[in-house]
Scaffold this active site. Sequence first.
Site, mmCIF file in Angstrom:
data_model
loop_
_atom_site.group_PDB
_atom_site.id
_atom_site.type_symbol
_atom_site.label_atom_id
_atom_site.label_comp_id
_atom_site.label_asym_id
_atom_site.label_seq_id
_atom_site.Cartn_x
_atom_site.Cartn_y
_atom_site.Cartn_z
ATOM 1 N N ASP A 14 7.079 -89.434 -29.715
ATOM 2 C CA ASP A 14 6.982 -87.965 -30.720
ATOM 3 C C ASP A 14 5.502 -87.877 -30.416
ATOM 4 O O ASP A 14 4.645 -88.679 -30.453
ATOM 5 C CB ASP A 14 7.357 -88.590 -31.990
ATOM 6 N N ASP A 16 3.786 -85.434 -32.932
ATOM 7 C CA ASP A 16 2.881 -85.296 -34.300
ATOM 8 C C ASP A 16 2.940 -86.740 -35.095
ATOM 9 O O ASP A 16 4.251 -87.498 -35.054
ATOM 10 C CB ASP A 16 3.705 -84.441 -35.349
ATOM 11 N N GLY A 59 7.140 -82.301 -42.264
ATOM 12 C CA GLY A 59 8.215 -82.902 -41.612
ATOM 13 C C GLY A 59 9.327 -81.954 -41.708
ATOM 14 O O GLY A 59 10.223 -82.144 -40.988
ATOM 15 N N ARG A 62 9.204 -75.020 -40.062
ATOM 16 C CA ARG A 62 8.305 -74.012 -40.615
ATOM 17 C C ARG A 62 9.027 -73.208 -41.786
ATOM 18 O O ARG A 62 8.581 -72.976 -43.048
ATOM 19 C CB ARG A 62 7.933 -73.023 -39.658
ATOM 20 N N SER A 137 8.214 -78.782 -32.451
ATOM 21 C CA SER A 137 7.095 -77.866 -32.396
ATOM 22 C C SER A 137 7.141 -76.962 -31.333
ATOM 23 O O SER A 137 7.129 -77.471 -30.156
ATOM 24 C CB SER A 137 5.494 -78.472 -32.641
ATOM 25 N N ASN A 139 4.670 -75.337 -30.599
ATOM 26 C CA ASN A 139 3.234 -75.301 -30.251
ATOM 27 C C ASN A 139 2.768 -76.515 -29.403
ATOM 28 O O ASN A 139 1.829 -76.808 -29.042
ATOM 29 C CB ASN A 139 2.430 -75.087 -31.354
#
Length: 159
Positions: A14, A16, A59, A62, A137, A139
Amino acid sequence: MKINLKGIAAAIFDMDGVITKTATLHKKAWKQLFDAFFEKREQPFRVFSDEDYLVYVDGKPRYDGVLSFLESRGIILPYGEPSDPPEKETVCGMGNRKDQYFQKILENEGVEVYDDTIDQLKKWRQQGIKTAVISSSKNCRMILEKAGVLHLFDARVDG
């Protein structure tokens, strides 16, 4: 503790909180979003806190984070569409604005990595183990590039 890698062909990580320390960047972007939002309203101003971050947005995708926090304050906005521009006062517009803030913070400050994870990744790759990264994400690639670790992954599954 030594890990027995016999028969292991690949490892999935993972991003993040395992590879990158992005929580501080996200927290800053959320704070910037909501503090600016409340400064423009006629309601009593209450800054976005660390507790707000943990309870309402951490978590979550968005738009769900925007919705969750606004609901906690009794504020209802139209949901809108994911294509809403960042200046539109909808849940999606605010989520897109938060993403802009996040990207600027990432560009200006960079992102830290967990050195022990990076060391382990390098060791396993030297042993022929394939590595992949997962993240919700959108990003993900940009974050890994900014951190200088994108090259450590054979595959990436992200938002």
